[in-house]
Structure formats: structure tokens, C-alpha cells
Write a protein that holds these residues in place. Structure first.
Motif, PDB file in Angstrom:
ATOM      1  N   ARG A 304       0.857  -1.187   0.000  1.00  8.39           N
ATOM      2  CA  ARG A 304       0.000   0.000   0.000  1.00  8.39           C
ATOM      3  C   ARG A 304       0.895   1.241   0.000  1.00  8.39           C
ATOM      4  N   TYR A 305       0.408   2.329  -0.612  1.00 12.56           N
ATOM      5  CA  TYR A 305       1.150   3.588  -0.630  1.00 12.56           C
ATOM      6  C   TYR A 305       0.626   4.447   0.504  1.00 12.56           C
ATOM      7  N   GLU A 306       1.362   4.537   1.602  1.00 10.78           N
ATOM      8  CA  GLU A 306       0.867   5.256   2.786  1.00 10.78           C
ATOM      9  C   GLU A 306       2.042   5.581   3.711  1.00 10.78           C
ATOM     10  N   TYR A 307       1.775   6.358   4.745  1.00 19.22           N
ATOM     11  CA  TYR A 307       2.796   6.631   5.757  1.00 19.22           C
ATOM     12  C   TYR A 307       3.026   5.374   6.594  1.00 19.22           C
ATOM     13  N   ASP A 308       4.296   5.029   6.799  1.00 19.65           N
ATOM     14  CA  ASP A 308       4.612   3.910   7.692  1.00 19.65           C
ATOM     15  C   ASP A 308       5.999   4.148   8.298  1.00 19.65           C
ATOM     16  N   PHE A 309       6.263   3.413   9.380  1.00 16.38           N
ATOM     17  CA  PHE A 309       7.582   3.485  10.008  1.00 16.38           C
ATOM     18  C   PHE A 309       8.627   2.824   9.103  1.00 16.38           C
TER      19      PHE A 309
END
Lengths: 434, 434
Positions: A304-309
Motif C-alpha cells: 500500500r502507498y501510505e505513511y509507515d515506520f
């Protein structure tokens, strides 16, 4: 005899790195502080990185000069050769032209020293005496140990315990260059000690090793942390690969490649070979850019294209990128360098905006290509690199079917001499096709 | 940035090998048949070698053309770089200039493919389908497996059983290039079967592996035998090293080196770097030539100059050379390639006639130099190569003491990435100083 290897002079190493950031279809979104969720600024990064690298991480400048002291060390093995894989083309019976940029000629055997040297230099220049980092199989730890030796910096490497025990050769390589290597979890950090208290036989993980290296850097004034992939400044330092390749393709009489390929874990070798061509593409040039990843860790093809650590433990800033989730645990394939849940924000942005394709291969198909390449061209590719070899061969076979003189450029990111156990498994039918 | 690496174009690979034989102070005495004690002629060698190599072995011609098909394969990695070890010079504080010729860049990681490729080509050209050979740790077997893959020849390697078990990486490298590897003693030959019948757990030896490889070649019409050192034609093929170095020194503005060094086991890498300078010396040039050997196998420094067998079992022709006796068993030092009781007749003749010096070092001093070199220059030397590194450093320190700008050239015959267990022993105090 036809020329099929182009080697530049030392004076032709690029004098500046190429920063793709200002040319991206959309500006990169800022990293977010892991605690507050607010955009992270220079002050948040200062305990870990020297200010010159923090500036590079956020720079809007297209070109950033390479310091002379960095060029001096890079010139121990750079410029690297551009090679036309003519014997492979003949074995495939393809009208395609296959070029590879040979980053395996560095002392550590991969592209990793390109950024390790720059990072060591900037830390030294800002008075730092010691670098801490994590390493899995040891590729990055050995590159940084080599770089540390060049500038007289101590290097402390936290090596995933199970790799420390099972893959001693890269540990020895780090020690030969003067690096200090401990198995992680270790008793050098609080997080390591707590883990060992719970389980003295803990096998370790990359996430845990990152936590130890960061703790080490934060609690000592003389120490910074160093990362081998993912971040913008790391990809920046790797652009010497593609910049040299452009010069060399011109010498080979090639106007532009039709497709530029690289394997993708965190994205640094892929960025190195593709970014100097990415601006041309964004401005309309007919050049395909392709990321090649393992089917067992399909970040770009299924994430998925998203904010992550960036890490498993959730200690790093969050970045916008393709991710399988920071708790994703990939199966233990031989291409350890490609077992990463996320991807560089720059690479992710290019894929998200349709400027770069991504393909995924199972391990068995990758090693088939690796052996075919080794028998034709001699040099034995690293398991990570073999993903790019697989994709290059498939491009050449597709060009054969379509009768096209396609020009294929890929990054030969490293040799497999310290990965021969993987070849042993493949040649003797013990490879799981994960 | 000062230039310190000189890389020639592919078109500058020498087009002919240099044969020192006609320039030697005294003609080489002929080999003697092991049974009759009479001079051995071409017919005695024909069951083992193609006629073109037999002719090269005895040729009085000074220059012998390199076939285009051989140059094509050599150009996969040749010309190799000549490097000025400027960082090592700085670490030593010496006014000497240290140059090394980097033969570690070949696919197999050493100088061995220079002759493996030529031997495979001539065998293929004379209709041979298959080559047999022996190998200890696997350096030569891997070079020949690589060369066989280039010309479509099968390669059968008899690998000393104890190395087969303890050093699997080079076995895997041979298999990756398509070579067939069996532990010796094997059940593929009568001598192997007889040995196994007496002792099923026999650890093997190089002498026994040679006997198996020769038996294999003699009993099959489609098979020849291939040897990686000692013989005249092997040293001939290695002269590309010194010939390229001469061109590169000229580019570096060096008129002539003051001393040319190489490690010496059978003598092939040493011959490769020194022979093109030996004629100059014999004709009066002020160039010292130095052979570097291990103290534990001091063939040139403590051996006798006499006729002896090339192998342990006494099956090969006798050659005039320095020897410790063909039944000499050297201790198990890490530089396996230097554990040979005899020496090339050409090298032996040069030493005997005072045209070449010889020095010997204990293993500990050699690894000290190797680590110093790796930390300064990056690339990690093979244990064999490290003997030359030791001698080059000592020459540079001697020049410092005498305030001389001595020009030192040595052959960096191979890298140590598959020998890191030896570095592990050294770094952790487990190295015996044999």
C-alpha cells in the motif's frame, strides 16, 4: 576485437551528485515524527546524522558537489566499468543490447560503499569519532567498516545474531577493516539487555539491531548513526552509478537506453542507476524504468502507498512509501538485502506516479538467470543482483520475440562470492521457491 | 585529484605472449621421462596436452601470438588495473612509490584464468571435449571451470577430499560454472579406488589428486589434462600481466621499476609479473626481481637445485628446479597455493643464475601486512598474495630508512574473499606462525 567494456578515467568520476527531488511529479511529503505525528524537522534528525546529511535529505538543489576527500576514496574503485554482456546476448540469441554497470568491483563487492564513504566523511568533518549501524547478512556493515577505516572513524556494528553465527565471512571482513561487530541482541544497549534477559538465545532481527544502533548513537556525543538505504541522501550518493553509465553509454554509441533496471530492497542501488534517467523520462524521453523485487517481499507490486515506520519497532520517523506494513516478516530468502517491508520514498513516488514499473520474481527463476549469467559472462551475481539479471534476460527475450534491438541497462549491484551457499542450495535442488 | 589507477582499453591487451626461454642465461635442460630417465619429447606429452601447448612448452621463439578467440575471453576482465598504493605509502610514511597490478579482478578472483582460458581454447581447437585437473583449495579448479564454460568444454576436477569437505565455497564456484567436482580419492579412477579400498576415509593430497586427473586424461581419448602452474607454457600465458604493467608504468611516468615482486608457489604469478622485466635485467637494466615464499615451504631459499619429479607420486617427467624433495610435506598454512615442494624451472633458473632474489616470511608477519594493506587500500589480499604485500611493505620501509624514492611493483595475484577464515584466525590470535 569489438569493445564491450568502457572504463572512464578517475578524473571522469562525476563531480556532483544528482538530486531528483526537484524534478519529481509531486514534491515528497515530509517525514512525520514517530511520537507526535508532526512533520519532523532538522532538529529531530540532528542527534543521529550530521547537519550536512540532514540538509542533503531535504535539499531542493538539483546538483550537490561531491567533496574532494570523498572523490579521493571513491577513486579507489571508481569509475566502475560499463559492460556489454555480449556473450549473454549470444546465448539468448537476442537482437537486444544488454549493458550492465558493474558495481561489484568495490572493495566490499557492492554499491554500498558509494554512500558509506560519503557518510563517513561528513561525520568525520563534523567532529564525530564513531559510527553505529545495524547489519543483516553484513553487506552494509562491511561497507561502513571499510569507509570508517579510510577516515579513521570507529565503527560499531550490531549484526543480527543468527547471521553472526551462520554467516561469519562478512563479520570477518568487517573486522579486517577494523570494525567492531557484536551479535544483536547485545549487552551494549538497554534494549539489547532487556531482550537478552527475556530470552538469552534470542536470534535477533533487523528491527532490533536498528533499535540498538540508534540507542548507541543517541546516548553518546561522539557517535552518530548511519543507514545504508531508503533515505534521500543515500539514494543521492548512489547517483554516481547512473551518471557514469550515461557517459559510458555515449562512448558506446548509445543515444539512450530503452529500459533501465535494478533490484529493489530499500531502493538505493535502483535509485543509483535510474534517477539520472528519471528526469529525462519525466520530461518526455521514451525510457522505461523498472524495479525488480522478490515475490516473497512484494512491496511495490502488492504493498500500500501510505505513511509507515521505516523500522519494525516504530522508532524512526514515518515516511510516505509503498509498504507491506512495518510488522511484515518476509520469508528467509537468500537475497537478504531485498527483505524490507517498505521502500525509499523517492522510488515509491516514482512508482506511484507511473514513472517506474515494478515486477516480482520467485527465487528459483532468479537463480536460473544468475547461473546462466555466470556461465556466459564469468562474474557471479549476488542473490539481490540476480533479480535484475532475471529481469534483464526477460526483457532481452521479449525483444527477441518482437524483433526489437532494445537497449537494456541494468545495475550489477554486487557479486555473490560471499553468497555461494545460496548457489549450492540452488544447484543441488535445495532451494525453496519462495 | 591525483591519478593513481591506470586502466588500458581492451584493444591494448598484449597481442603476443613473451617467452623468456631464448633470453635465459643458460638454456633450460629438457625434462626427463619418469620411467626411462631419457629426455622427454613431444610424443611423451601428447597424451596429456594439445600439440600447440607442447610446442609452446619447448618454443625458442621470443613472441607467440595470442589467438583472437583467447583475447575475446580475456577481455571480459583484461586489461587489469595498475594501481599506485598511495594510501599505503602515506600510512608507511615512505618516499617509495608502490604500484600493484590487480589480477584479483578476474571472475575467479586471481591470475589463474589467464592460462586456464588459453589452455581451454587450444584443447577445444584440437577437438578435445573434456579436461581433467586437480585442485587443492579450489583456485585452479575454479579458473579452469570458468574457462571450460566459455568454450563449451566439460571440466572434471579432482579436489583434495579434506578441502572438499572444509572449503565448500570454491567447490560451489566450480559447479556454478558447470564444472564437475569430486573429492579425491574418488571411485572414478583405479588409483582412487585402490586408495579408498585401503582407507575409505583417506583425506586426500594434491599428489593423489594429480594422479587421478592424469589417469582420467590418459584413459579417455576425448580428455586432456590441464596444469595451473610450474610449466613453461603456463608462465608464458601469464606474461600478459607484466606486459600490461610495462605499458601502464609508462603512462604513470615511470621509466622502470627498481624492484619487481611476486609471491611464489609454482611460480606462475611471479613469472607473469617478472618475466617481461627479466630480459631487461639480463641485458643490464638495474631492476631487482624478488620471489617471496613462505618460511614453512622455503623452496627457493633452502631447497636444492636438481632434477626432481613435479608431483608427489613420481608420475610426471623430472625437471631441473629448486626442490625440497618431492616427498616434502609442508605444514598446513593458509596460503595453500604456496605449498609446493618444487618451483617452475624458469624461475629456478633465474634464481640459480643470480638474476632473481628470494625471501621467505612466516605466516604471522604476512597477515600483519595483509591487514595493513586492506585498511589502507580497501581490497583484501589472498593469503598467497599477502606474501608479496609483506615484501613490498618491507621494501618501502627499507627505502624510507635509506631515503630512497624506490619504485616498487608487485603482483596483486588475488583477493581473499574466499579465504576470510584465515583472517578470522589471525585477528583472533589463532594463527600458528608456521
Amino acid at each position: 576485437m569489438a569493445t564491450d567494456r568502457w572504463v572512464l578515467n578517475q578524473s571522469e568520476i562525476p563531480s556532483a551528485w544528482f538530486n531528483i527531488a526537484p524534478s519529481l511529479p509531486e514534491p515528497l511529503k515530509p517525514p512525520l515524527h514517530p511520537g507526535t505525528g508532526e512533520p519532523a524537522g532538522p532538529d529531530d534528525l540532528a542527534p543521529l546524522f550530521p547537519m550536512s546529511l540532514v540538509e542533503q535529505e531535504m535539499s531542493p538543489q538539483e546538483w550537490i558537489d561531491i567533496p574532494g576527500e570523498v572523490l579521493d576514496v571513491l577513486s579507489l574503485w571508481r569509475p566502475t566499468p560499463l559492460v556489454r554482456a555480449r556473450r549473454l546476448e549470444q546465448a539468448l540469441g537476442t537482437p537486444a543490447k544488454i549493458f550492465y554497470k558493474d558495481e561489484s568491483v568495490s572493495p566490499a563487492g557492492s554499491h554500498k560503499p558509494n554512500t558509506a564513504v560519503a557518510q563517513a566523511f561528513y561525520n568525520k568533518a563534523e567532529g564525530i569519532k564513531r559510527l553505529s549501524t545495524e547489519t543483516g547478512a553484513g553487506q552494509w556493515g562491511s561497507a561502513l567498516s571499510f569507509a570508517g577505516a579510510q577516515y579513521g572513524l570507529e565503527v560499531q556494528v550490531y549484526m543480527v545474531a543468527v547471521s553472526y553465527a551462520q554467516k561469519p565471512y562478512r563479520r570477518v571482513l568487517m573486522e579486517t577493516w577494523g570494525g567492531s561487530v557484536v551479535p544483536s541482541p547485545s549487552d551494549l544497549t538497554e534494549v539489547g539487555k532487556a531482550t537478552l534477559a527475556e530470552n538469552p538465545d534470542h536470534p535477533g532481527s533487523l528491527g532490533l539491531a536498528i533499535s540498538e544502533a540508534i540507542e548507541d548513537a543517541v546516548k553518546r556525543d561522539d557517535t552518530h548513526y548511519s543507514l545504508g538505504s531508503v533515505l534521500n541522501h543515500v539514494l543521492l550518493h548512489q547517483t554516481v552509478i547512473g551518471l557514469e553509465a550515461k557517459q559510458q553509454l555515449a562512448l558506446a554509441g548509445v543515444d539512450k537506453p530503452d529500459v533501465v533496471l535494478g533490484s529493489c530492497g530499500g531502493g538505493s542501488n535502483l535509485g543509483g542507476i535510474t534517477l539520472p534517467f528519471a528526469k529525462d523520462r519525466i520530461e518526455g524521453a521514451d525510457i522505461r524504468l523498472v524495479a525488480v523485487e522478490p515475490e516473497s517481499c512484494p512491496t511495490l507490486t502488492k504493498g500500500r502507498y501510505e505513511y509507515d515506520f521505516g523500522d519494525v519497532a516504530g522508532m524512526t520517523p514515518k515516511m510516505e512509501m509503498y509498504t507491506l506494513g512495518h510488522d511484515f516478516v518476509p520469508p528467509p530468502i537468500h537475497a537478504g538485502g531485498l527483505r524490507y517491508h517498505g521502500d525509499s520514498p523517492i522510488i515509491s513516488s516514482l512508482v506511484h506516479h507511473g514513472q517506474m514499473e515494478a515486477v516480482a520474481y520467485p527465487q528459483g527463476k532468479v537463480f536460473e538467470a544468475a547461473v546462466q549469467f555466470a556461465r556466459a559472462e564469468g562474474v557471479v551475481p549476488a542473490p539481490e543482483t540476480s533479480h535484475a539479471v532475471r529481469a534483464a534476460i526477460d526483457e532481452a527475450l521479449d525483444a527477441k520475440e518482437k524483433g526489437e534491438e532494445r537497449v537494456i541497462l541494468f545495475n550489477f549491484s554486487g557479486h555473490g562470492l560471499l553468497d555461494l551457499a545460496a548457489y549450492d542450495d540452488f544447484l543441488h535442488g535445495r532451494l525453496t521457491d519462495a
